[in-house]
Structures are given as C-alpha cells and as structure tokens.
Scaffold this motif. Structure first.
Motif, PDB file in Angstrom:
ATOM      1  N   LEU A  45       0.841  -1.197   0.000  1.00  0.00           N
ATOM      2  CA  LEU A  45       0.000   0.000   0.000  1.00  0.00           C
ATOM      3  C   LEU A  45       0.879   1.251   0.000  1.00  0.00           C
ATOM      4  N   ARG A  46       0.497   2.241  -0.777  1.00  0.00           N
ATOM      5  CA  ARG A  46       1.237   3.504  -0.858  1.00  0.00           C
ATOM      6  C   ARG A  46       0.348   4.632  -0.351  1.00  0.00           C
ATOM      7  N   PRO A  47       0.705   5.238   0.779  1.00  0.00           N
ATOM      8  CA  PRO A  47      -0.124   6.310   1.339  1.00  0.00           C
ATOM      9  C   PRO A  47       0.101   7.658   0.650  1.00  0.00           C
ATOM     10  N   HIS A  48      -0.984   8.428   0.552  1.00  0.00           N
ATOM     11  CA  HIS A  48      -0.941   9.781   0.004  1.00  0.00           C
ATOM     12  C   HIS A  48      -1.713  10.679   0.965  1.00  0.00           C
ATOM     13  N   LEU A  49      -1.028  11.547   1.656  1.00  0.00           N
ATOM     14  CA  LEU A  49      -1.663  12.460   2.591  1.00  0.00           C
ATOM     15  C   LEU A  49      -2.305  13.602   1.819  1.00  0.00           C
ATOM     16  N   LEU A  50      -3.610  13.811   2.013  1.00  0.00           N
ATOM     17  CA  LEU A  50      -4.326  14.883   1.334  1.00  0.00           C
ATOM     18  C   LEU A  50      -4.195  16.166   2.135  1.00  0.00           C
ATOM     19  N   THR A  51      -3.919  17.262   1.448  1.00  0.00           N
ATOM     20  CA  THR A  51      -3.745  18.546   2.105  1.00  0.00           C
ATOM     21  C   THR A  51      -4.404  19.645   1.262  1.00  0.00           C
ATOM     22  N   LEU A  52      -4.492  20.827   1.817  1.00  0.00           N
ATOM     23  CA  LEU A  52      -5.172  21.934   1.147  1.00  0.00           C
ATOM     24  C   LEU A  52      -4.572  22.233  -0.229  1.00  0.00           C
ATOM     25  N   PRO A  53      -5.437  22.484  -1.219  1.00  0.00           N
ATOM     26  CA  PRO A  53      -4.963  22.773  -2.573  1.00  0.00           C
ATOM     27  C   PRO A  53      -4.061  24.005  -2.673  1.00  0.00           C
ATOM     28  N   CYS A  54      -4.213  24.959  -1.764  1.00  0.00           N
ATOM     29  CA  CYS A  54      -3.420  26.192  -1.840  1.00  0.00           C
ATOM     30  C   CYS A  54      -1.918  25.921  -1.770  1.00  0.00           C
ATOM     31  N   TRP A  55      -1.493  24.850  -1.102  1.00  0.00           N
ATOM     32  CA  TRP A  55      -0.068  24.542  -0.978  1.00  0.00           C
ATOM     33  C   TRP A  55       0.559  24.147  -2.314  1.00  0.00           C
ATOM     34  N   PHE A  56      -0.262  23.767  -3.281  1.00  0.00           N
ATOM     35  CA  PHE A  56       0.261  23.323  -4.570  1.00  0.00           C
ATOM     36  C   PHE A  56       0.377  24.460  -5.581  1.00  0.00           C
ATOM     37  N   ARG A  57       0.118  25.679  -5.154  1.00  0.00           N
ATOM     38  CA  ARG A  57       0.239  26.846  -6.032  1.00  0.00           C
ATOM     39  C   ARG A  57       1.613  27.509  -5.924  1.00  0.00           C
ATOM     40  N   MET A  66       4.925  17.053  -3.164  1.00  0.00           N
ATOM     41  CA  MET A  66       4.556  15.872  -3.935  1.00  0.00           C
ATOM     42  C   MET A  66       5.593  14.757  -3.772  1.00  0.00           C
ATOM     43  N   SER A  67       6.857  15.100  -3.601  1.00  0.00           N
ATOM     44  CA  SER A  67       7.892  14.076  -3.412  1.00  0.00           C
ATOM     45  C   SER A  67       7.711  13.342  -2.088  1.00  0.00           C
ATOM     46  N   GLY A  68       7.030  13.981  -1.141  1.00  0.00           N
ATOM     47  CA  GLY A  68       6.751  13.346   0.144  1.00  0.00           C
ATOM     48  C   GLY A  68       5.440  12.569   0.153  1.00  0.00           C
ATOM     49  N   GLY A  69       4.746  12.515  -0.971  1.00  0.00           N
ATOM     50  CA  GLY A  69       3.501  11.758  -1.042  1.00  0.00           C
ATOM     51  C   GLY A  69       2.256  12.568  -0.767  1.00  0.00           C
ATOM     52  N   LEU A  70       2.379  13.887  -0.651  1.00  0.00           N
ATOM     53  CA  LEU A  70       1.201  14.709  -0.410  1.00  0.00           C
ATOM     54  C   LEU A  70       0.448  14.953  -1.705  1.00  0.00           C
ATOM     55  N   VAL A  71      -0.878  15.036  -1.592  1.00  0.00           N
ATOM     56  CA  VAL A  71      -1.773  15.204  -2.731  1.00  0.00           C
ATOM     57  C   VAL A  71      -2.807  16.258  -2.360  1.00  0.00           C
ATOM     58  N   SER A  76     -11.361  15.798  -7.185  1.00  0.00           N
ATOM     59  CA  SER A  76     -10.798  15.123  -8.358  1.00  0.00           C
ATOM     60  C   SER A  76      -9.539  14.326  -8.009  1.00  0.00           C
ATOM     61  N   SER A  77      -8.727  14.830  -7.081  1.00  0.00           N
ATOM     62  CA  SER A  77      -7.516  14.118  -6.668  1.00  0.00           C
ATOM     63  C   SER A  77      -7.866  12.838  -5.917  1.00  0.00           C
ATOM     64  N   LEU A  78      -8.832  12.935  -5.012  1.00  0.00           N
ATOM     65  CA  LEU A  78      -9.264  11.760  -4.260  1.00  0.00           C
ATOM     66  C   LEU A  78      -9.861  10.713  -5.197  1.00  0.00           C
ATOM     67  N   GLU A  79     -10.682  11.153  -6.124  1.00  0.00           N
ATOM     68  CA  GLU A  79     -11.289  10.217  -7.074  1.00  0.00           C
ATOM     69  C   GLU A  79     -10.239   9.561  -7.971  1.00  0.00           C
ATOM     70  N   TYR A  80      -9.220  10.307  -8.342  1.00  0.00           N
ATOM     71  CA  TYR A  80      -8.145   9.738  -9.156  1.00  0.00           C
ATOM     72  C   TYR A  80      -7.440   8.611  -8.400  1.00  0.00           C
ATOM     73  N   GLY A  87      -4.704  -0.754  -7.862  1.00  0.00           N
ATOM     74  CA  GLY A  87      -4.886  -0.838  -6.416  1.00  0.00           C
ATOM     75  C   GLY A  87      -3.652  -0.374  -5.656  1.00  0.00           C
ATOM     76  N   GLY A  88      -3.672  -0.574  -4.362  1.00  0.00           N
ATOM     77  CA  GLY A  88      -2.539  -0.241  -3.517  1.00  0.00           C
ATOM     78  C   GLY A  88      -2.426   1.214  -3.123  1.00  0.00           C
ATOM     79  N   GLN A  89      -3.425   2.027  -3.422  1.00  0.00           N
ATOM     80  CA  GLN A  89      -3.375   3.454  -3.102  1.00  0.00           C
ATOM     81  C   GLN A  89      -4.179   3.724  -1.831  1.00  0.00           C
ATOM     82  N   VAL A  90      -3.616   4.517  -0.947  1.00  0.00           N
ATOM     83  CA  VAL A  90      -4.297   4.905   0.288  1.00  0.00           C
ATOM     84  C   VAL A  90      -4.358   6.425   0.329  1.00  0.00           C
ATOM     85  N   ALA A  91      -5.575   6.963   0.308  1.00  0.00           N
ATOM     86  CA  ALA A  91      -5.783   8.402   0.466  1.00  0.00           C
ATOM     87  C   ALA A  91      -6.008   8.655   1.954  1.00  0.00           C
ATOM     88  N   VAL A  92      -5.163   9.474   2.556  1.00  0.00           N
ATOM     89  CA  VAL A  92      -5.243   9.748   3.989  1.00  0.00           C
ATOM     90  C   VAL A  92      -5.803  11.151   4.174  1.00  0.00           C
TER      91      VAL A  92
END
Length: 127
Positions: A45-57, A66-71, A76-80, A87-92
C-alpha cells in the motif's frame, strides 16, 4: 500506528486521521515517512496524505510536497487515487479538516464531522 486488520493491496482505501493538530505533523510522520513502519504494517500500500490545494500553487514547494507523497484534497484528486485499477493506493484525509485545527485546545479532542461527509460518499462510489 496500529494495524487492526490486514488489507488487500489490490484495492484502494481511504484512511481518516484525527486529531488534525498543527500542520498535521502526526499524520505526516505516520504516512509520509517510515518513522512508524507503515510499509511493514501495510505491505503493498502507498499512502498519500491529502492537504489543502493552496499549498500546490507555490512553485518548488509544490514539487517538494509531492515528493513526500502529499496530494491535493480536491475531490478530483481523491477520485483519481481511488480509481487506480492497479490498487494499492491509500488516500489519507484529516477528518475534521482546517476547522478542526483552528479549534484545538489543550486537553480536548473535538472531532468536527458535521458537514464534512463528502469523503464518505466518494468512498461508497468507489467501493
């Protein structure tokens, strides 16, 4: 970090964490590093920590995150992540979100879920 059941690495998952805390430092340590042995507890399983979209601007900071696994926590990101057929994706996701982090008080753990149930609907849509 405690595993209570084995998870099939051929499926995708949503993990919720609480409390949000300052900058979600606990979630970052558990899911973006191997500090608590996530890979050993949940092999495949590969975890992806979800965070506020403003940080990606912010250029360069976006790539660092993104290199640390943040999304981005956008729908749309969660659905992706959940639609990945391999499989193997974990949205946190921080269940209480930013309002919970702003309502933090010493000695109190207040979960703010009212009006924050969109992730449940998305989880049901994606099985």
């Amino acid at each position: 970090l405690v595993r209570t059941t084995e998870l099939d690495p051929r499926r995708n998952y949503i993990f919720g964490f609480h409390p949000h805390g300052v900058l979600a430092a606990g979630a970052f340590a558990n899911f973006c590093t191997e500090a608590t042995g996530f890979g050993g507890l949940f092999p495949g399983l590969r975890p992806h920590l979800l965070t506020l979209p403003c940080w990606f601007r912010l250029p360069l900071f976006r790539d660092y995150m993104m290199s640390g696994g943040l999304v981005s926590s956008e729908k749309s990101s969660l659905e992706y992540l959940l639609s990945r057929e391999s499989g193997g994706q974990v949205a946190v996701i921080a269940l209480g979100g930013p309002p919970e982090s702003l309502d933090a008080h010493p000695g109190a753990l207040t979960l703010q879920l009212l009006g924050r149930k969109g992730f449940v609907r998305i989880a049901l849509e994606h099985g």
